[in-house]
Design a protein around this motif. Sequence first.
Motif, PDB file in Angstrom:
ATOM      1  N   LYS A 375       0.831  -1.195   0.000  1.00  0.00           N
ATOM      2  CA  LYS A 375       0.000   0.000   0.000  1.00  0.00           C
ATOM      3  C   LYS A 375       0.869   1.249   0.000  1.00  0.00           C
ATOM      4  CE  LYS A 375      -4.053  -2.060   2.225  1.00  0.00           C
ATOM      5  NZ  LYS A 375      -4.997  -1.997   3.373  1.00  0.00           N
ATOM      6  N   LEU A 376       0.357   2.279  -0.643  1.00  0.00           N
ATOM      7  CA  LEU A 376       1.089   3.536  -0.731  1.00  0.00           C
ATOM      8  C   LEU A 376       1.108   4.243   0.615  1.00  0.00           C
ATOM      9  CD1 LEU A 376      -0.266   4.894  -4.139  1.00  0.00           C
ATOM     10  CD2 LEU A 376       1.813   3.560  -3.708  1.00  0.00           C
ATOM     11  N   GLN A 377       2.208   4.948   0.862  1.00  0.00           N
ATOM     12  CA  GLN A 377       2.366   5.746   2.074  1.00  0.00           C
ATOM     13  C   GLN A 377       2.866   7.132   1.694  1.00  0.00           C
ATOM     14  OE1 GLN A 377       4.616   3.743   5.293  1.00  0.00           O
ATOM     15  NE2 GLN A 377       4.545   1.904   4.037  1.00  0.00           N
ATOM     16  N   ALA A 378       2.477   8.120   2.459  1.00  0.00           N
ATOM     17  CA  ALA A 378       2.982   9.477   2.235  1.00  0.00           C
ATOM     18  C   ALA A 378       4.502   9.467   2.370  1.00  0.00           C
ATOM     19  CB  ALA A 378       2.362  10.445   3.236  1.00  0.00           C
ATOM     20  N   GLY A 379       5.175  10.118   1.445  1.00  0.00           N
ATOM     21  CA  GLY A 379       6.635  10.159   1.445  1.00  0.00           C
ATOM     22  C   GLY A 379       7.274   9.189   0.475  1.00  0.00           C
ATOM     23  N   MET A 380       6.504   8.247  -0.036  1.00  0.00           N
ATOM     24  CA  MET A 380       7.022   7.390  -1.104  1.00  0.00           C
ATOM     25  C   MET A 380       7.152   8.207  -2.391  1.00  0.00           C
ATOM     26  SD  MET A 380       4.860   3.847  -0.985  1.00  0.00           S
ATOM     27  CE  MET A 380       5.077   2.577   0.258  1.00  0.00           C
ATOM     28  N   VAL A 381       8.156   7.889  -3.192  1.00  0.00           N
ATOM     29  CA  VAL A 381       8.220   8.406  -4.556  1.00  0.00           C
ATOM     30  C   VAL A 381       8.133   7.202  -5.480  1.00  0.00           C
ATOM     31  CG1 VAL A 381       9.529   9.715  -6.264  1.00  0.00           C
ATOM     32  CG2 VAL A 381       9.603  10.388  -3.845  1.00  0.00           C
ATOM     33  N   ILE A 382       7.203   7.260  -6.408  1.00  0.00           N
ATOM     34  CA  ILE A 382       6.925   6.138  -7.299  1.00  0.00           C
ATOM     35  C   ILE A 382       6.898   6.634  -8.742  1.00  0.00           C
ATOM     36  CG2 ILE A 382       5.626   4.781  -5.605  1.00  0.00           C
ATOM     37  CD1 ILE A 382       3.068   5.986  -6.767  1.00  0.00           C
ATOM     38  N   THR A 383       6.992   5.707  -9.670  1.00  0.00           N
ATOM     39  CA  THR A 383       6.768   6.047 -11.070  1.00  0.00           C
ATOM     40  C   THR A 383       5.388   5.547 -11.487  1.00  0.00           C
ATOM     41  OG1 THR A 383       7.730   3.989 -11.930  1.00  0.00           O
ATOM     42  CG2 THR A 383       9.225   5.850 -11.585  1.00  0.00           C
ATOM     43  N   ASP A 384       4.714   6.343 -12.289  1.00  0.00           N
ATOM     44  CA  ASP A 384       3.448   5.936 -12.900  1.00  0.00           C
ATOM     45  C   ASP A 384       3.757   5.801 -14.385  1.00  0.00           C
ATOM     46  OD1 ASP A 384       0.904   5.569 -13.854  1.00  0.00           O
ATOM     47  OD2 ASP A 384       0.063   7.407 -13.009  1.00  0.00           O
ATOM     48  N   GLU A 385       3.912   4.570 -14.866  1.00  0.00           N
ATOM     49  CA  GLU A 385       4.438   4.362 -16.213  1.00  0.00           C
ATOM     50  C   GLU A 385       3.785   3.186 -16.945  1.00  0.00           C
ATOM     51  OE1 GLU A 385       8.328   2.560 -16.612  1.00  0.00           O
ATOM     52  OE2 GLU A 385       8.619   2.600 -14.442  1.00  0.00           O
ATOM     53  N   PRO A 386       2.518   3.280 -17.250  1.00  0.00           N
ATOM     54  CA  PRO A 386       1.916   2.221 -18.058  1.00  0.00           C
ATOM     55  C   PRO A 386       2.461   2.247 -19.483  1.00  0.00           C
ATOM     56  CG  PRO A 386       0.423   4.062 -17.879  1.00  0.00           C
ATOM     57  CD  PRO A 386       1.588   4.383 -16.982  1.00  0.00           C
ATOM     58  N   GLY A 387       2.275   1.155 -20.197  1.00  0.00           N
ATOM     59  CA  GLY A 387       2.729   1.098 -21.588  1.00  0.00           C
ATOM     60  C   GLY A 387       1.915   0.106 -22.385  1.00  0.00           C
ATOM     61  N   VAL A 388       1.941   0.274 -23.680  1.00  0.00           N
ATOM     62  CA  VAL A 388       1.323  -0.663 -24.619  1.00  0.00           C
ATOM     63  C   VAL A 388       2.351  -0.974 -25.699  1.00  0.00           C
ATOM     64  CG1 VAL A 388      -0.435  -0.950 -26.400  1.00  0.00           C
ATOM     65  CG2 VAL A 388      -1.055   0.058 -24.207  1.00  0.00           C
ATOM     66  N   TYR A 389       2.528  -2.258 -25.988  1.00  0.00           N
ATOM     67  CA  TYR A 389       3.593  -2.696 -26.898  1.00  0.00           C
ATOM     68  C   TYR A 389       3.050  -3.669 -27.933  1.00  0.00           C
ATOM     69  CZ  TYR A 389       5.928  -0.819 -22.850  1.00  0.00           C
ATOM     70  OH  TYR A 389       6.296   0.004 -21.816  1.00  0.00           O
ATOM     71  N   PHE A 390       3.629  -3.581 -29.122  1.00  0.00           N
ATOM     72  CA  PHE A 390       3.300  -4.504 -30.206  1.00  0.00           C
ATOM     73  C   PHE A 390       4.597  -5.203 -30.597  1.00  0.00           C
ATOM     74  CE2 PHE A 390       0.084  -1.272 -30.116  1.00  0.00           C
ATOM     75  CZ  PHE A 390      -1.091  -1.982 -30.298  1.00  0.00           C
ATOM     76  N   SER A 391       4.907  -6.245 -29.845  1.00  0.00           N
ATOM     77  CA  SER A 391       6.168  -6.967 -29.986  1.00  0.00           C
ATOM     78  C   SER A 391       5.905  -8.376 -30.506  1.00  0.00           C
ATOM     79  CB  SER A 391       6.873  -7.064 -28.625  1.00  0.00           C
ATOM     80  OG  SER A 391       7.890  -8.035 -28.633  1.00  0.00           O
ATOM     81  N   PRO A 392       6.513  -8.757 -31.624  1.00  0.00           N
ATOM     82  CA  PRO A 392       6.328 -10.126 -32.132  1.00  0.00           C
ATOM     83  C   PRO A 392       6.685 -11.178 -31.092  1.00  0.00           C
ATOM     84  CG  PRO A 392       7.442  -8.762 -33.755  1.00  0.00           C
ATOM     85  CD  PRO A 392       7.374  -7.948 -32.499  1.00  0.00           C
ATOM     86  N   PHE A 393       7.716 -10.901 -30.282  1.00  0.00           N
ATOM     87  CA  PHE A 393       8.127 -11.861 -29.261  1.00  0.00           C
ATOM     88  C   PHE A 393       7.024 -12.069 -28.232  1.00  0.00           C
ATOM     89  CE2 PHE A 393       9.845 -12.468 -24.954  1.00  0.00           C
ATOM     90  CZ  PHE A 393      10.451 -13.700 -25.121  1.00  0.00           C
ATOM     91  N   LEU A 394       6.404 -10.974 -27.791  1.00  0.00           N
ATOM     92  CA  LEU A 394       5.339 -11.092 -26.803  1.00  0.00           C
ATOM     93  C   LEU A 394       4.104 -11.773 -27.382  1.00  0.00           C
ATOM     94  CD1 LEU A 394       5.591  -7.569 -25.112  1.00  0.00           C
ATOM     95  CD2 LEU A 394       6.245  -9.755 -24.103  1.00  0.00           C
ATOM     96  N   LEU A 395       3.771 -11.435 -28.605  1.00  0.00           N
ATOM     97  CA  LEU A 395       2.551 -11.978 -29.207  1.00  0.00           C
ATOM     98  C   LEU A 395       2.643 -13.481 -29.431  1.00  0.00           C
ATOM     99  CD1 LEU A 395       1.580  -9.165 -31.743  1.00  0.00           C
ATOM    100  CD2 LEU A 395       0.937  -9.440 -29.345  1.00  0.00           C
ATOM    101  N   GLU A 396       3.865 -14.007 -29.511  1.00  0.00           N
ATOM    102  CA  GLU A 396       4.037 -15.459 -29.646  1.00  0.00           C
ATOM    103  C   GLU A 396       3.514 -16.215 -28.438  1.00  0.00           C
ATOM    104  OE1 GLU A 396       8.137 -16.230 -30.277  1.00  0.00           O
ATOM    105  OE2 GLU A 396       8.156 -15.512 -32.355  1.00  0.00           O
ATOM    106  N   HIS A 397       3.412 -15.540 -27.295  1.00  0.00           N
ATOM    107  CA  HIS A 397       3.018 -16.198 -26.050  1.00  0.00           C
ATOM    108  C   HIS A 397       1.506 -16.251 -25.846  1.00  0.00           C
ATOM    109  CE1 HIS A 397       7.103 -16.522 -24.346  1.00  0.00           C
ATOM    110  NE2 HIS A 397       7.338 -15.383 -24.975  1.00  0.00           N
TER     111      HIS A 397
END
Length: 465
Positions: A375-397
């Motif tokens: 759970k998040l706490q005050a004073g944490m520093v985090i990244t908010d970094e969603p992504g969408v990818y079109f990778s042949p390697f991933l799509l094989e799975h």
Amino acid sequence: MKYPAKAHALKVKNHFLAEKKSEKKDGIAFFIASATYTNYPYCDQVAPLRQNRYFHYLSGIDQMAGAFILFNVLNEKLTLFLPNIDDEDIMWSGLPLSPEDALKEYDVDEVLYAKDVTKTLESLKSSNFDIYTTDTDQYSKAAFAKLVIPKDTSFFYALDESRLIKDEFEISLMRHAAEITDNCHMAVMSALPIETNETHLHAEFVYHSLRQGSKFQSYDPICCSGPSCGTLHYVKNDDQMDGKTSVLIDAGAEWKCYASDVTRCFPITGKFSKEHLDVYETVRDMQAQAMKEIKPGVAWEDLHLLTHRVLIKHFLELGLFHNGTEDEIFNSKVSAWFYPHGLGHLLGMDTHDVGGNANYEDENIMLRNLRLRRKLQAGMVITDEPGVYFSPFLLEHISEEQEKFVNREIVHKYMYIGGVRIEDDILVTADGYENLTGITSDPHEIEKIVQKGLSKGKGGFHVIA
């Protein structure tokens, strides 16, 4: 103002005693060595020093090798041991820091030399002290290596929990790192006429980082174009950009051992293609929906799964997914092959900072690569970094059961983009969050920045004074 090393030592003390479930307030000391210079193999050239982050946390010292820090829990005394003076080295490197100057510069109570370590630790052991350390890698052959207790899990827990919550001094360093990084990303977007190879993106970012006083990057910059944007940690950074549409640059400057970590994407032509903008707006919505929920007490896993649902909603609207409801597609976990990493991670002295409690053995592929599982706490520093990818390697799975939800014909039309990731650095506050990242992620503003740079032609892009 000095780096608050004493306050950090006291935090570690409190976490350590609580973890040990002990009321004992004496007979304990913490001892950590700095990093040391090492030569490249078969060469007399010295590799750049990257300071031991635990040592830095208890000392505030960056570019110094051969030093030690000792915290006595009984009297709360913090002692710095400077490296021994090497008379010959003075000829090459100049005069070292004196004990008097070290006391003025650092938040410590006493300054000795490394030659005094053995005597000091022996004195503690004779008083029945347990002396905890992270490891003895830098001094395994020294006599005092036998006086310390390495790799104690409670000590690591105390260090990590202390580093988890940033104080105002640390936040000020991270704000400055973020400001430098904003300027560097702006410079890269503005200089496309002189960026015909991914290496040029890399060079432009690092150049402006150095110009602003940041000599080190938080990590190796990821500078990719076209289909290579689908490789998550692409560091090749040397392909030609001709004939490609998209750029993804994930790079962050470091400031006094504290990291920034920012990703921006932009169109090489100055105008997003339809497919590129489709994906960009999907990711931007994923980030925004997670961002507005950030506050203390929220489980990071819940926000991560929320972003998967946002992705699925957009993919259905775009025709990338079909033959199922949002819930059916979510439960199939097929979205993990288009969004395989976690929503974000802790940020601090390390890019992927300590204390995240990741579970890389999780059977759920949607959570397996999530670096923050608490759970998040005050004073944490985090990244908010969603992504969408079109990778042949991933799509094989994609499994047979998942395949029915994927419209391969439409997916094929998006493959040239590679991928989109948008990443900001976020401070969790008492009632919400503060975004430390200032460089715009608005696609229309990004187009204007790129077009303005293109209109200038080659040269004249050094925007940092």
